[in-house]
Design an enzyme around this catalytic site. Structure first.
Site, PDB file in Angstrom:
ATOM      1  CG  ASN A  80      -4.937   5.060   0.820  1.00 21.25           C
ATOM      2  OD1 ASN A  80      -5.764   4.317   1.321  1.00 21.25           O
ATOM      3  ND2 ASN A  80      -3.630   4.917   1.043  1.00 21.25           N
ATOM      4  CD  GLU A 129      -2.833   1.318   2.346  1.00 20.12           C
ATOM      5  OE1 GLU A 129      -2.888   0.370   3.154  1.00 20.12           O
ATOM      6  OE2 GLU A 129      -3.583   2.322   2.383  1.00 20.12           O
ATOM      7  CG  ASP A 137      -8.798   1.480   3.029  1.00 17.71           C
ATOM      8  OD1 ASP A 137      -8.494   0.536   3.781  1.00 17.71           O
ATOM      9  OD2 ASP A 137      -8.103   2.517   2.899  1.00 17.71           O
ATOM     10  CD  GLU A 195      -5.810   0.533   0.141  1.00 21.99           C
ATOM     11  OE1 GLU A 195      -6.079   1.246   1.133  1.00 21.99           O
ATOM     12  OE2 GLU A 195      -4.920  -0.349   0.141  1.00 21.99           O
ATOM     13  CD  GLU A 248      -6.369  -1.532   6.221  1.00 23.31           C
ATOM     14  OE1 GLU A 248      -5.514  -0.695   5.909  1.00 23.31           O
ATOM     15  OE2 GLU A 248      -7.564  -1.246   6.456  1.00 23.31           O
TER      16      GLU A 248
HETATM   17  P1  C2E Z   1      -5.339   3.530   5.851  1.00 23.04           P
HETATM   18  O1  C2E Z   1      -5.624   3.685   4.398  1.00 23.04           O
HETATM   19  O2  C2E Z   1      -6.242   2.651   6.615  1.00 23.04           O
HETATM   20  O3  C2E Z   1      -3.844   3.088   5.998  1.00 23.04           O
HETATM   21  C1  C2E Z   1      -3.428   2.185   6.871  1.00 23.04           C
HETATM   22  C2  C2E Z   1      -2.896   2.819   8.049  1.00 23.04           C
HETATM   23  O4  C2E Z   1      -2.677   1.843   9.040  1.00 23.04           O
HETATM   24  C3  C2E Z   1      -1.523   3.447   7.808  1.00 23.04           C
HETATM   25  O5  C2E Z   1      -1.415   4.551   8.593  1.00 23.04           O
HETATM   26  C4  C2E Z   1      -0.583   2.408   8.309  1.00 23.04           C
HETATM   27  O6  C2E Z   1       0.676   2.892   8.685  1.00 23.04           O
HETATM   28  C5  C2E Z   1      -1.340   1.900   9.516  1.00 23.04           C
HETATM   29  N1  C2E Z   1      -0.945   0.539   9.901  1.00 23.04           N
HETATM   30  C6  C2E Z   1      -0.511  -0.455   9.122  1.00 23.04           C
HETATM   31  N2  C2E Z   1      -0.269  -1.548   9.862  1.00 23.04           N
HETATM   32  C7  C2E Z   1      -0.555  -1.259  11.134  1.00 23.04           C
HETATM   33  C8  C2E Z   1      -0.538  -2.001  12.370  1.00 23.04           C
HETATM   34  O7  C2E Z   1      -0.151  -3.187  12.463  1.00 23.04           O
HETATM   35  N3  C2E Z   1      -0.914  -1.382  13.503  1.00 23.04           N
HETATM   36  C9  C2E Z   1      -1.342  -0.067  13.430  1.00 23.04           C
HETATM   37  N4  C2E Z   1      -1.719   0.506  14.580  1.00 23.04           N
HETATM   38  N5  C2E Z   1      -1.387   0.678  12.310  1.00 23.04           N
HETATM   39  C10 C2E Z   1      -0.995   0.057  11.153  1.00 23.04           C
HETATM   40  P2  C2E Z   1      -0.856   5.846   8.036  1.00 23.04           P
HETATM   41  O8  C2E Z   1       0.177   5.612   7.058  1.00 23.04           O
HETATM   42  O9  C2E Z   1      -0.569   6.724   9.205  1.00 23.04           O
HETATM   43  O10 C2E Z   1      -2.099   6.431   7.264  1.00 23.04           O
HETATM   44  C11 C2E Z   1      -3.226   6.809   7.931  1.00 23.04           C
HETATM   45  C12 C2E Z   1      -4.333   7.058   6.987  1.00 23.04           C
HETATM   46  O11 C2E Z   1      -4.041   8.205   6.183  1.00 23.04           O
HETATM   47  C13 C2E Z   1      -4.578   5.980   5.995  1.00 23.04           C
HETATM   48  O12 C2E Z   1      -5.355   4.950   6.534  1.00 23.04           O
HETATM   49  C14 C2E Z   1      -5.293   6.668   4.909  1.00 23.04           C
HETATM   50  O13 C2E Z   1      -6.660   6.810   5.225  1.00 23.04           O
HETATM   51  C15 C2E Z   1      -4.639   8.015   4.971  1.00 23.04           C
HETATM   52  N6  C2E Z   1      -3.636   8.086   3.910  1.00 23.04           N
HETATM   53  C16 C2E Z   1      -2.348   7.727   3.931  1.00 23.04           C
HETATM   54  N7  C2E Z   1      -1.761   8.016   2.757  1.00 23.04           N
HETATM   55  C17 C2E Z   1      -2.715   8.558   1.991  1.00 23.04           C
HETATM   56  C18 C2E Z   1      -2.743   9.066   0.668  1.00 23.04           C
HETATM   57  O14 C2E Z   1      -1.762   9.054  -0.093  1.00 23.04           O
HETATM   58  N8  C2E Z   1      -3.912   9.564   0.235  1.00 23.04           N
HETATM   59  C19 C2E Z   1      -5.046   9.585   1.014  1.00 23.04           C
HETATM   60  N9  C2E Z   1      -6.132  10.085   0.539  1.00 23.04           N
HETATM   61  N10 C2E Z   1      -5.053   9.129   2.253  1.00 23.04           N
HETATM   62  C20 C2E Z   1      -3.893   8.598   2.726  1.00 23.04           C
HETATM   63 CA    CA Z   2      -5.752   2.512   2.752  1.00 16.46          CA
HETATM   64 CA    CA Z   3      -7.362   0.994   5.871  1.00 16.26          CA
END
Ligand code: C2E
Ligand code: CA
Ligand code: CA
Length: 750
Positions: A591, A533, A653, A623, A710
């Site tokens: 995403n 991802e 997602d 997603e 996830e």
């Molecule tokens: P998401 O799409 O649900 O992304 C997964 C989030 O879960 C990611 O957080 C990831 O680092 C985190 N994660 C993965 N494995 C684990 C785990 O084992 N435990 C826990 N506690 N967390 C885990 P991240 O990278 O901080 O991103 C947060 C959210 O920000 C994402 O949720 C997504 O909604 C948004 N996001 C991130 N990058 C983009 C992007 O390029 N565009 C858009 N529109 N949204 C983004």
């Molecule tokens: Ca995602």
């Molecule tokens: Ca997600």
């Protein structure tokens, strides 16, 4: 002496700017020859000189009467120059001059006879037929002028009479004087004195004389007919004049005499007056009588003469009720909102400023009220209903307002108060927040009002800023259904500033690659990497490493998220291109924010990128969350169908985190379910969560939609999920999101 005086006057008259001045100059100049001729005759002691004198006299007289007639016509506003009358008169005079000039040859006009007067020689005139002709012409014209003046004198209004009367009388005088010489037989003719005096009178009355009586009576007439009541007082304060309006103001009839001590009555009529005449004084009085009220403009003016000596005073009283009402109406419109009648923003700010400044010891709170989703109310119902809601709100504010507060409508659906601190408790506000207020019609759409409170600590802040802060507090609970009232605190402002700062930096951050993709592996049960991802990271020069949770919501709020996402999609395509070239066969999952659909053509943009980089659409997974489908369902469905038709895989997602995930599943055609990590969190009822998880995994299997779980963090979780039948995973247990190079290394090592 008279001749010299006339010459001087002619010079002075030339300098005058008045229209009649030209005629006066001509007349004065024309009077000179007959006077000179007359003097020559009187002084002559030989025949020739006396005769030359006569010719100058008679011919000069012809010119004088011509000039006189022209002056008369202009002075009395009678059309003459440019008419046939002037041609006739001029011709007559020309013929007369001619016959006089023939006299030396024909001797038909006159002759002179030597006589002795008082012992000296004098040539006396003996008139013959030509001389009588001359007299008829000259006196004829003269009498026409006299007649015109007489007519004017007695036909004009009495106040204008003076203007004509003086000249008329002096003409009569000259005429009599002249006649006297003609008929008296007095040997020495001194008629020139009459001409001279006449010239001087004309000069003075036509050019210099100001008809004071005329001015006086004009002024008096204006004053007496004025709407304003005007009184004049002498130096001792006795009333010496009052016009009609003045008399009626103090209850006197038109012809009644104004008593000297009228001041008392005046004072009663204008609602009190110190009665001082010796100083300037100007007020607008609101006088309330039994049945009506009036606004009076009262002015006392001191009158001084040109040497600053006090002459008396004038008091004028003007009824300005109508003007005042109009002004009040205009002021009301300028200060009030036309729909609700509350103060408008500008006025509210002004009043609030005054309130705060005038009570330095009172603590104030600034309260902002905002109707939630007012646009939607306008949309669902109609504008009239929207207006109704605003009016109900305004009425509620008005009827709940307490003394010592100010309130108004700031704009659209925003209202505001300023009130002493503690006055607007939640209970106080509750009538305003009651959805019932707006009637049954909207029972299905309860109207929610959000309240933000800013406590005025710094009284110097502009009121607009105070309200901004109150509304900042509103903003903080805008998406929150559980809270209605929020208090402003400094972090809100800091947040706002922070949001604005990072928003202004986005473009530069993209350009400088501060914003970059991190990849988190998506693996099978054995830890085999199948794809990743793409997650955005911002390595900020001042803030350090920023998680998307810090900035994605900000950009989702202001729409800039589309710019960011488009960039991330491009990054993903770049990586896939590179991988394809290097034979790395993995997919990437990007995403798509629900907000992207508002701001860009999602389908066109993604398809364009894939074409640009020449990559297989199946390698780019998309997603989406179920919130994408909350609005504009049909269009969104079409876009997703189109994307799938192009060969993209669409992943749902955060499945299970929303309110109606299952329901959505039947409508949205997706290829993969990403099961939300919340099912793995420790909850009170672990077994319930597991049952749901098991059900979702079973469901996806039955629907033939593969699922990804996830947030897998532990081996136990993995075991459990494998047992439940899940095939693909993502989580810290396998790997955290990491830079692309690190990801590639890890993949190669595996
Ligand atoms: P998401 O799409 O649900 O992304 C997964 C989030 O879960 C990611 O957080 C990831 O680092 C985190 N994660 C993965 N494995 C684990 C785990 O084992 N435990 C826990 N506690 N967390 C885990 P991240 O990278 O901080 O991103 C947060 C959210 O920000 C994402 O949720 C997504 O909604 C948004 N996001 C991130 N990058 C983009 C992007 O390029 N565009 C858009 N529109 N949204 C983004
Ligand atoms: Ca995602
Ligand atoms: Ca997600």
């Amino acid at each position: 002496m008279l001749i010299v005086a006339l010459v001087v006057c002619a010079f002075l008259a030339r300098k005058s700017k008045r229209a009649i001045a030209n005629d006066v100059v001509m007349l004065l100049v024309a009077l000179l020859p007959p006077m000179i001729g007359n003097s020559i005759i009187i002084g002559a002691n030989d025949w020739l000189a006396a005769n030359i004198g006569c010719y100058i006299y008679f011919i000069g007289l012809d010119f004088s009467v011509l000039a006189l007639l022209r002056f008369t016509a202009d002075y009395c506003d009678i059309a003459y120059v440019g008419t046939k009358w002037r041609v006739i008169v001029t011709s007559l005079v020309a013929l007369d001059v001619l016959q006089l000039l023939l006299n030396p040859v024909t001797g038909h006009a006159f002759l002179t006879r030597l006589t002795m007067v008082d012992g000296s020689v004098y040539y006396q005139l003996v008139p013959l037929v030509g001389q009588y002709v001359h007299r008829v012409v000259a006196y004829g014209i003269f009498f026409v002028s006299v007649f015109i003046f007489a007519f004017k004198t007695f036909s004009v209004s009495r106040i204008y009479m003076e203007k004509y009367l003086v000249i008329f009388l002096s003409m009569v005088f000259v005429g009599l004087w002249e006649t006297f010489y003609i008929f008296s037989g007095t040997p020495i003719d001194r008629s020139m004195i009459g001409f001279g005096v006449f010239g001087l009178l004309v000069f003075y009355f036509a050019l210099y004389y100001k008809p004071m009586r005329l001015l006086d009576s004009m002024l008096a007439r204006i004053v007496s007919s004025m709407n304003a009541a005007v009184f004049f007082f002498d130096t001792s304060g006795k009333c010496i004049y009052g016009n009609d309006a003045a008399r009626s103001m103090v209850g006197l009839g038109r012809d009644e005499y104004i008593p000297e001590d009228v001041a008392k009555s005046i004072s009663r009529a204008i609602g009190g007056w110190g009665g001082s005449y010796k100083e300037e004084w100007h007020v607008v009085r609101h006088v309330v009588n039994a049945d009506e009220d009036h606004y009076l403009d009262v002015l006392v003016q001191q009158i001084d003469d040109e040497r600053n000596r006090y002459l008396g005073a004038a008091l004028s009283v003007r009824d300005i009720t109508e003007e005042e009402r109009k002004l009040q109406r205009e002021q009301f419109l300028a200060n009030h909102d036309s729909l609700t009648g509350l103060f408008n923003q500008r006025c509210l700010f002004d009043r609030a400023r005054m309130l705060i400044d005038e009570h330095p010891d009172t603590q104030y709170e600034v309260v902002g009220l905002d109707i939630k989703d007012f646009k939607i109310i306008n949309d669902i119902f109609n504008k009239e209903f929207g207006d109704h809601v605003l009016c109900v709100m305004a009425d509620a504010i008005r009827s709940n307002a307490v003394a010592g507060t100010v309130y108004g409508r700031l704009s659209g659906d925003k209202f505001g108060f300023v009130a002493p601190k503690g006055m607007f408790t939640a209970e106080q506000l509750s009538p305003l927040l009651d959805p019932q207020l707006y009637g049954e019609a909207i029972a299905n759409y309860p109207i929610v009002v959000h309240v933000g409170v800013f406590e005025v600590a710094d009284r110097e802040l502009p009121v607009s800023v105070m309200f901004d802060r109150a509304f900042m507090a509103v903003k903080s609970i805008k998406h929150d259904y559980s809270r209605r009232i929020a208090k402003y605190d400094e972090t809100m402002r800091d947040d706002l500033i922070w949001n604005q700062t990072i928003s202004s930096q986005l473009e530069k951050a993209i350009r400088e690659r501060q914003i970059r993709p991190y990849l988190q592996p998506m693996v099978d049960a054995t830890g085999n990497i199948e794809g990743a991802e793409v997650l955005v990271r911002w390595v900020h020069p001042d803030e350090g490493f920023l998680s998307p949770a810090r900035f994605i919501p900000v950009f989702e709020n202001n729409g800039m998220v589309a710019q960011l996402d488009e960039y991330m999609w491009r990054c993903a395509c770049e990586i896939l291109r590179d991988w394809a070239d290097r034979g790395i066969d993995l997919f990437l999952s990007v995403n798509i924010s629900p907000k992207d659909f508002y701001f860009i053509d999602v389908f066109g943009t993604i398809k364009g990128l894939v074409q640009e980089y020449g990559i297989d659409p199946a390698k780019l997974r998309l997603e989406i969350t179920e919130t994408v489908m909350m609005t504009d369902l049909e269009n969104r469905l079409r876009i997703i169908e189109n994307l799938r038709a192009e060969g993209f895989l669409v992943e749902m997602d955060d499945f299970g985190s929303g309110y109606s995930s299952l329901n959505m599943l039947k409508d949205i055609p997706v290829d993969v379910l990403k099961i939300d990590m919340m099912f793995l969190y420790k909850t009170k009822d672990q077994s319930k969560a597991q049952t749901i998880l098991q059900t979702i995994i079973n469901l996806s299997g039955q629907l033939g939609i593969p699922s990804v779980t996830e947030g897998v963090e532990t081996a136990e979780q993995l075991d459990m999920l494998v047992n439940m039948g899940c095939r693909m995973f993502q989580g810290y247990y396998f790997a955290k999101p990491m830079p692309v190079a690190e990801f590639e290394e890890r993949f190669r090592a595996a």
